[in-house]
Design a protein around this motif. Structure first.
Motif, PDB file in Angstrom:
ATOM      1  N   ASP A  76     -17.705  -4.126 -53.555  1.00 28.87           N
ATOM      2  CA  ASP A  76     -16.867  -5.324 -53.586  1.00 28.87           C
ATOM      3  C   ASP A  76     -15.808  -5.348 -52.485  1.00 28.87           C
ATOM      4  N   ARG A  77     -15.901  -4.443 -51.511  1.00 21.97           N
ATOM      5  CA  ARG A  77     -14.870  -4.364 -50.458  1.00 21.97           C
ATOM      6  C   ARG A  77     -15.220  -5.180 -49.216  1.00 21.97           C
ATOM      7  N   ASP A  78     -16.416  -5.723 -49.158  1.00 24.23           N
ATOM      8  CA  ASP A  78     -16.871  -6.516 -48.011  1.00 24.23           C
ATOM      9  C   ASP A  78     -16.828  -5.689 -46.725  1.00 24.23           C
ATOM     10  N   ILE A  79     -17.414  -4.495 -46.818  1.00 15.14           N
ATOM     11  CA  ILE A  79     -17.529  -3.624 -45.650  1.00 15.14           C
ATOM     12  C   ILE A  79     -18.997  -3.244 -45.484  1.00 15.14           C
ATOM     13  N   ALA A  80     -19.352  -2.815 -44.280  1.00 16.42           N
ATOM     14  CA  ALA A  80     -20.708  -2.300 -44.038  1.00 16.42           C
ATOM     15  C   ALA A  80     -20.562  -0.992 -43.277  1.00 16.42           C
ATOM     16  N   MET A  81     -21.356   0.007 -43.647  1.00 17.55           N
ATOM     17  CA  MET A  81     -21.191   1.343 -43.098  1.00 17.55           C
ATOM     18  C   MET A  81     -22.452   1.803 -42.379  1.00 17.55           C
ATOM     19  N   VAL A  82     -22.252   2.443 -41.231  1.00 19.14           N
ATOM     20  CA  VAL A  82     -23.340   3.067 -40.483  1.00 19.14           C
ATOM     21  C   VAL A  82     -23.091   4.565 -40.513  1.00 19.14           C
ATOM     22  N   MET A 146     -27.741  -0.105 -37.513  1.00 17.43           N
ATOM     23  CA  MET A 146     -26.659  -1.025 -37.181  1.00 17.43           C
ATOM     24  C   MET A 146     -27.020  -2.457 -37.563  1.00 17.43           C
ATOM     25  N   GLY A 147     -28.290  -2.821 -37.346  1.00 16.78           N
ATOM     26  CA  GLY A 147     -28.728  -4.162 -37.722  1.00 16.78           C
ATOM     27  C   GLY A 147     -28.584  -4.413 -39.210  1.00 16.78           C
ATOM     28  N   GLU A 161     -19.756   8.893 -37.144  1.00 14.12           N
ATOM     29  CA  GLU A 161     -20.476   9.691 -36.148  1.00 14.12           C
ATOM     30  C   GLU A 161     -21.924   9.227 -35.991  1.00 14.12           C
ATOM     31  N   PRO A 162     -22.144   7.941 -35.686  1.00 13.34           N
ATOM     32  CA  PRO A 162     -23.514   7.414 -35.661  1.00 13.34           C
ATOM     33  C   PRO A 162     -24.361   7.918 -34.498  1.00 13.34           C
TER      34      PRO A 162
END
Length: 359
Positions: A76-82, A146-147, A161-162
């Protein structure tokens, strides 16, 4: 899009007496690319995971925009993680991997396909949409990861560290692609790395951490030119800054025969910081015993030890610490010889030999 604010945020792991992250105060501006950098165990990944909601915040709080998300679930934080690992589903195509989160969220098929295609165009993945991950290179898989983040159209990107799984050449190419992509999208991004070259080349600003404490946050240029303390000075820059503890006599710090003016408050000794490119050949001055010459074609770097016994390494506990001097690649000195170097006062950094703070 939104800003990110850490307000005295701390994380103490169960069984530990010292915080992994200690009262972190940090603001990431809307649309900014901020890099968290530091050695292993400094708290950079923990800070990112606190922002993602994957680690608890023991004290303080975290805001995304004007919203306090300290106790909000990650979804629910509206974030996206790589992540460092690509974490792609091997049985799904590239398109299915990129659109999976949207499918779970109940997004209509037409909207999913539009977002996936838009992201694929941005990342040059259109020819690979029907392929499985096993047929892709490491760089292509990282672009798929990333996409998958881009299609969600989040307020904040988090990247842990992607690039660390890529080879050196591909890492250089991919970091420029990520930086360019972030500037095109304008999405607030927090990026974690242990590689200070990555940090300096990618970030609008860089936050340097050590032992859970924020040491300095500034633009790459200001970090390089005006480090707040000896740790930042030695960590930022490649090759690293030379940090030497020298005795003070008559208002001068003495590096062999090289006299450097210091303020009266400096005490009986001072830590002198000089970058390798700021040391220049001289007939007399600071003498260095040459141990290794590293010839790189366009540059040569001399590695050695102080010839004067009164000069000590400020970071003597670091394994293999050496003096580094950038030298004319067409006329490098011989290993085992002694060279004399000097430096202009304007390029010398002075630090308190006890606290490490900038003088």
């Amino acid at each position: 899009m939104a800003s990110v604010v850490f307000e005295a945020a701390s994380r103490i792991y169960p069984g530990s007496t010292s915080p992994a992250v200690d009262k972190l105060n940090l603001t990431v501006n809307d649309g900014e690319f901020l890099v968290l950098v530091g050695p292993s165990g400094c708290g950079k990944s923990t800070s990112l995971r606190m922002l993602a909601g994957l680690e608890e915040v023991d004290t303080g709080r975290i805001l995304i925009g004007d919203r306090d998300v300290t106790n909000v679930a990650p979804k629910d934080r509206d974030i996206a993680m790589v992540f460092q690992s690509y974490a792609l589903y091997p049985h799904m195509t590239v398109a299915e991997n990129m659109g999976f989160a949207l499918k779970i969220a109940g997004t209509a098929k037409e909207e999913r396909e539009r977002r996936v295609l838009d992201a694929a165009r941005l990342l040059d993945l259109e020819p690979y949409l029907e392929r499985k991950p096993k047929t892709l290179s490491g760089g292509q898989r990282q672009r798929v990861a990333m996409g998958r983040a881009i299609v969600r159209e989040p307020q904040v990107f988090l990247m842990d560290e992607p690039l660390s799984n890529l080879d050196a050449k591909l890492r250089v190419a991919t970091r420029t692609q990520i930086a360019a992509l972030q500037r095109r999208l304008g999405i607030t991004t927090v990026y974690v790395t242990h590689d200070q070259v990555e940090a300096m080349t990618m970030g609008d600003r860089v936050a340097v951490l050590k032992d859970g404490l924020l040491q300095q946050v500034d633009t790459p240029r200001n970090l390089y030119d005006n480090p707040a303390n000896a740790f930042v000075a030695g960590f930022i820059g490649s090759p690293a800054m030379n940090l030497l503890t020298a005795p003070v006599s008559g208002g001068k710090a003495m590096l062999g025969n090289l006299a450097i003016s210091v303020p009266a408050s400096a005490g009986r000794e001072v830590t002198v910081g000089i970058r390798p490119e700021s040391l220049t050949p001289a007939s007399d001055g600071f003498h260095v015993l040459v141990e290794v010459v590293e010839e790189l074609g366009s540059d040569a770097f001399v590695y050695g030890k102080p010839a004067d016994s009164n000069v000590k390494f400020a970071n003597a506990s670091d394994e293999g610490v050496q003096i580094i001097v950038r030298w004319d690649p067409k006329n490098p000195p011989k290993e085992g010889s002694t060279i004399a170097v000097t430096a202009q006062t304007s390029v010398v950094h002075l630090f308190n030999s006890v606290t490490g703070e900038r003088i």
